[in-house]
Design a protein around this motif. Structure first.
Motif, PDB file in Angstrom:
ATOM      1  N   TRP A  97       0.858  -1.308   0.101  1.00  9.72           N
ATOM      2  CA  TRP A  97       0.200  -0.137   0.052  1.00  9.72           C
ATOM      3  C   TRP A  97       0.989   1.401   0.164  1.00  9.72           C
ATOM      4  CZ3 TRP A  97      -3.444  -1.878   4.853  1.00  9.72           C
ATOM      5  CH2 TRP A  97      -4.219  -3.268   4.145  1.00  9.72           C
ATOM      6  N   PHE A  98       0.555   2.092  -0.753  1.00 10.86           N
ATOM      7  CA  PHE A  98       1.285   3.442  -0.702  1.00 10.86           C
ATOM      8  C   PHE A  98       0.216   4.511  -0.932  1.00 10.86           C
ATOM      9  CE2 PHE A  98       0.452   2.309  -5.012  1.00 10.86           C
ATOM     10  CZ  PHE A  98       0.407   3.584  -5.993  1.00 10.86           C
ATOM     11  N   ALA A  99       0.873   5.896  -0.634  1.00  5.11           N
ATOM     12  CA  ALA A  99       0.111   7.073  -0.779  1.00  5.11           C
ATOM     13  C   ALA A  99       0.719   7.977  -1.953  1.00  5.11           C
ATOM     14  CB  ALA A  99       0.240   7.620   0.487  1.00  5.11           C
ATOM     15  N   GLY A 100       0.121   8.542  -2.627  1.00  4.86           N
ATOM     16  CA  GLY A 100       0.711   9.432  -3.968  1.00  4.86           C
ATOM     17  C   GLY A 100      -0.264  10.351  -4.540  1.00  4.86           C
ATOM     18  N   VAL A 101       0.411  11.144  -5.596  1.00  5.81           N
ATOM     19  CA  VAL A 101      -0.446  11.945  -6.565  1.00  5.81           C
ATOM     20  C   VAL A 101       0.455  11.737  -7.840  1.00  5.81           C
ATOM     21  CG1 VAL A 101      -1.074  13.459  -4.997  1.00  5.81           C
ATOM     22  CG2 VAL A 101       0.797  13.855  -5.863  1.00  5.81           C
ATOM     23  N   ALA A 102      -0.297  11.856  -8.761  1.00  3.29           N
ATOM     24  CA  ALA A 102       0.184  11.361 -10.167  1.00  3.29           C
ATOM     25  C   ALA A 102      -0.232  12.550 -11.182  1.00  3.29           C
ATOM     26  CB  ALA A 102      -0.038  10.167 -10.727  1.00  3.29           C
ATOM     27  N   ASN A 103       1.003  12.983 -11.976  1.00  5.92           N
ATOM     28  CA  ASN A 103       0.534  14.014 -13.233  1.00  5.92           C
ATOM     29  C   ASN A 103       0.057  15.154 -12.665  1.00  5.92           C
ATOM     30  OD1 ASN A 103       1.468  11.564 -14.801  1.00  5.92           O
ATOM     31  ND2 ASN A 103      -0.779  11.031 -14.856  1.00  5.92           N
ATOM     32  N   VAL A 104       0.427  15.920 -11.566  1.00  5.16           N
ATOM     33  CA  VAL A 104       0.225  17.213 -11.099  1.00  5.16           C
ATOM     34  C   VAL A 104       0.560  18.068 -12.117  1.00  5.16           C
ATOM     35  CG1 VAL A 104       0.019  18.896  -9.146  1.00  5.16           C
ATOM     36  CG2 VAL A 104       0.091  16.328  -8.732  1.00  5.16           C
ATOM     37  N   ARG A 105       0.041  19.180 -12.640  1.00  6.97           N
ATOM     38  CA  ARG A 105       0.086  20.106 -13.656  1.00  6.97           C
ATOM     39  C   ARG A 105       0.739  21.239 -12.758  1.00  6.97           C
ATOM     40  NH1 ARG A 105      -0.472  18.832 -18.900  1.00  6.97           N
ATOM     41  NH2 ARG A 105      -1.572  16.875 -19.149  1.00  6.97           N
ATOM     42  N   TYR A 122      -4.607   9.947  -0.984  1.00  3.95           N
ATOM     43  CA  TYR A 122      -5.407   8.858  -0.578  1.00  3.95           C
ATOM     44  C   TYR A 122      -4.497   7.582  -0.676  1.00  3.95           C
ATOM     45  CZ  TYR A 122      -9.470  11.716  -1.037  1.00  3.95           C
ATOM     46  OH  TYR A 122     -10.721  12.564  -0.794  1.00  3.95           O
ATOM     47  N   ALA A 123      -4.789   6.659  -0.421  1.00  5.47           N
ATOM     48  CA  ALA A 123      -4.047   5.358  -0.197  1.00  5.47           C
ATOM     49  C   ALA A 123      -4.529   4.418  -1.483  1.00  5.47           C
ATOM     50  CB  ALA A 123      -4.468   4.483   0.908  1.00  5.47           C
ATOM     51  N   TYR A 124      -3.296   3.932  -2.031  1.00  8.15           N
ATOM     52  CA  TYR A 124      -3.425   3.151  -3.189  1.00  8.15           C
ATOM     53  C   TYR A 124      -2.749   1.740  -2.798  1.00  8.15           C
ATOM     54  CZ  TYR A 124      -4.093   7.155  -6.342  1.00  8.15           C
ATOM     55  OH  TYR A 124      -4.710   8.520  -6.867  1.00  8.15           O
ATOM     56  N   ASP A 125      -3.384   0.632  -3.612  1.00 11.39           N
ATOM     57  CA  ASP A 125      -2.671  -0.650  -3.645  1.00 11.39           C
ATOM     58  C   ASP A 125      -2.153  -0.963  -4.931  1.00 11.39           C
ATOM     59  OD1 ASP A 125      -2.689  -3.599  -3.887  1.00 11.39           O
ATOM     60  OD2 ASP A 125      -4.387  -3.769  -2.489  1.00 11.39           O
ATOM     61  N   ALA A 126      -0.855  -1.441  -4.735  1.00  8.40           N
ATOM     62  CA  ALA A 126       0.066  -1.360  -5.983  1.00  8.40           C
ATOM     63  C   ALA A 126      -0.493  -2.787  -6.739  1.00  8.40           C
ATOM     64  CB  ALA A 126       1.372  -1.670  -5.627  1.00  8.40           C
ATOM     65  N   PRO A 135      -3.354  -4.535 -11.834  1.00  8.67           N
ATOM     66  CA  PRO A 135      -3.273  -3.106 -11.905  1.00  8.67           C
ATOM     67  C   PRO A 135      -3.262  -2.284 -10.505  1.00  8.67           C
ATOM     68  CG  PRO A 135      -4.793  -4.171 -13.505  1.00  8.67           C
ATOM     69  CD  PRO A 135      -4.503  -5.097 -12.673  1.00  8.67           C
ATOM     70  N   ALA A 136      -2.407  -1.418 -10.437  1.00  3.09           N
ATOM     71  CA  ALA A 136      -2.661  -0.310  -9.350  1.00  3.09           C
ATOM     72  C   ALA A 136      -3.969   0.314  -9.220  1.00  3.09           C
ATOM     73  CB  ALA A 136      -1.522   0.645  -9.419  1.00  3.09           C
ATOM     74  N   ARG A 137      -4.321   0.581  -7.993  1.00  2.00           N
ATOM     75  CA  ARG A 137      -5.782   0.908  -8.020  1.00  2.00           C
ATOM     76  C   ARG A 137      -5.929   1.689  -6.665  1.00  2.00           C
ATOM     77  NH1 ARG A 137      -5.705  -4.121  -6.439  1.00  2.00           N
ATOM     78  NH2 ARG A 137      -6.802  -4.974  -4.795  1.00  2.00           N
ATOM     79  N   LEU A 138      -6.874   2.558  -6.319  1.00  2.00           N
ATOM     80  CA  LEU A 138      -7.183   3.296  -5.109  1.00  2.00           C
ATOM     81  C   LEU A 138      -7.489   2.065  -4.158  1.00  2.00           C
ATOM     82  CD1 LEU A 138      -9.296   6.335  -5.986  1.00  2.00           C
ATOM     83  CD2 LEU A 138      -7.245   6.343  -4.588  1.00  2.00           C
ATOM     84  N   ASN A 139      -7.225   2.304  -2.767  1.00  2.00           N
ATOM     85  CA  ASN A 139      -7.413   1.283  -2.046  1.00  2.00           C
ATOM     86  C   ASN A 139      -8.662   1.370  -1.250  1.00  2.00           C
ATOM     87  OD1 ASN A 139      -7.133  -0.521   0.632  1.00  2.00           O
ATOM     88  ND2 ASN A 139      -4.818  -0.380   0.213  1.00  2.00           N
ATOM     89  N   ASP A 140      -9.483   0.511  -1.459  1.00  2.00           N
ATOM     90  CA  ASP A 140     -10.943   0.572  -0.824  1.00  2.00           C
ATOM     91  C   ASP A 140     -11.032  -0.209   0.377  1.00  2.00           C
ATOM     92  OD1 ASP A 140     -12.218   3.007  -2.204  1.00  2.00           O
ATOM     93  OD2 ASP A 140     -12.444   1.635  -4.028  1.00  2.00           O
ATOM     94  N   SER A 141      -9.966  -0.702   0.914  1.00  2.00           N
ATOM     95  CA  SER A 141     -10.204  -1.708   1.930  1.00  2.00           C
ATOM     96  C   SER A 141     -10.881  -0.958   3.090  1.00  2.00           C
ATOM     97  CB  SER A 141      -9.055  -2.485   2.373  1.00  2.00           C
ATOM     98  OG  SER A 141      -8.054  -1.259   3.106  1.00  2.00           O
ATOM     99  N   ARG A 142     -11.262  -1.624   3.975  1.00  2.00           N
ATOM    100  CA  ARG A 142     -12.030  -1.048   5.390  1.00  2.00           C
ATOM    101  C   ARG A 142     -11.002  -0.177   6.024  1.00  2.00           C
ATOM    102  NH1 ARG A 142     -12.172  -4.827   9.915  1.00  2.00           N
ATOM    103  NH2 ARG A 142     -10.364  -6.518   9.672  1.00  2.00           N
TER     104      ARG A 142
END
Length: 232
Positions: free
Chosen positions: A147-155, A171-175, A195-202
């Motif tokens: 699990w990781f946190a981050g932002v991508a392609n910020v202009r 937000y948290a992501y799942d790699a 595929p990586a995705r937003l982490n929607d676990s509890r």
């Protein structure tokens, strides 16, 4: 002939975009930003199984253009993202970014120190330029399977000018590289990687809504205006 015309049009558009960024407001010079990662992930905000020894790894990322992707929901992780999200290691992510720098798709490697015992913050400065007006950053949520946190392609260059200040919710992501479902789950590599995705676990939701793990604030501290004043 049609392909040649399309290619020429694309090249002209790319050159025009670069020229706009290098001429508007005197932004021919690189622009210096300070980025602050404010990690808010804590037992109070994320009480479900909140782990002992909780921390964020150091951020790692880069300035870049549209030709480089640090991470993207729906895209399978690189070896660098896997190592970061599973072990908090910047290698080989740093090598991947350096390769992109040599290829011209990335401009600057960005790294910070870890944040132990969140909440807390970490700050670093970096330079962006007309060829690399975007930035992406990621940090491991530790301990965790992947699990990781981050932002991508910020202009950082928008509407003909460099952004002065911008704060983004993180937000948290799942790699997608480990099938573990709890913070301290045993290693269980995903086969194949998902595929990586937003982490929607509890662990990262409350009343059906995602709960942020922090913010990233980008603040221009060495822009064209400041450079102009310094020259005077």
């Amino acid at each position: 002939m049609r392909k040649q015309i399309v290619s020429l049009a694309a090249a002209v558009f790319a050159i025009g975009t670069a020229l706009a960024a290098t001429t508007a407001g005197g932004t021919e010079m690189s622009v210096t930003y300070k980025v602050t990662f404010n990690g808010t992930w804590s037992k109070a905000t994320h009480p479900i199984e909140y782990p002992k020894g909780a921390h964020f790894s150091g951020l790692i990322g880069a300035t870049h253009n549209g030709g480089y992707v640090l991470f993207k929901p729906g895209k399978v992780a690189t070896r660098g993202l896997k190592n970061l999200s599973e072990h908090g290691q910047h290698s080989p992510f740093d090598d991947e970014i350096r390769a992109a720098i040599r290829a011209g798709t990335a401009g600057t490697l960005i790294e910070t120190s870890p944040i132990f015992g969140p909440p807390g913050s970490s700050t670093v400065t970096f330079k962006a330029d007309a060829r690399h007006p975007m930035v992406s950053l990621a940090a491991m949520i530790a301990p965790s399977p992947d699990w990781f946190a981050g932002v991508a392609n910020v202009r950082l260059y928008q509407n003909g000018k460099w952004v002065m200040r911008r704060t983004l919710t993180v937000y948290a992501y799942d790699a997608g590289t480990d099938d573990g479902r709890t913070y301290r789950a045993d290693d269980k590599e995903s086969k194949p990687w998902k595929p990586a995705r937003l982490n929607d676990s509890r662990h990262f939701k409350h009343d059906g809504k995602r709960v942020a793990v922090g913010t990233l604030t980008f603040e221009q501290i060495g822009g064209p205006a400041q450079q102009g004043m310094m020259r005077k």
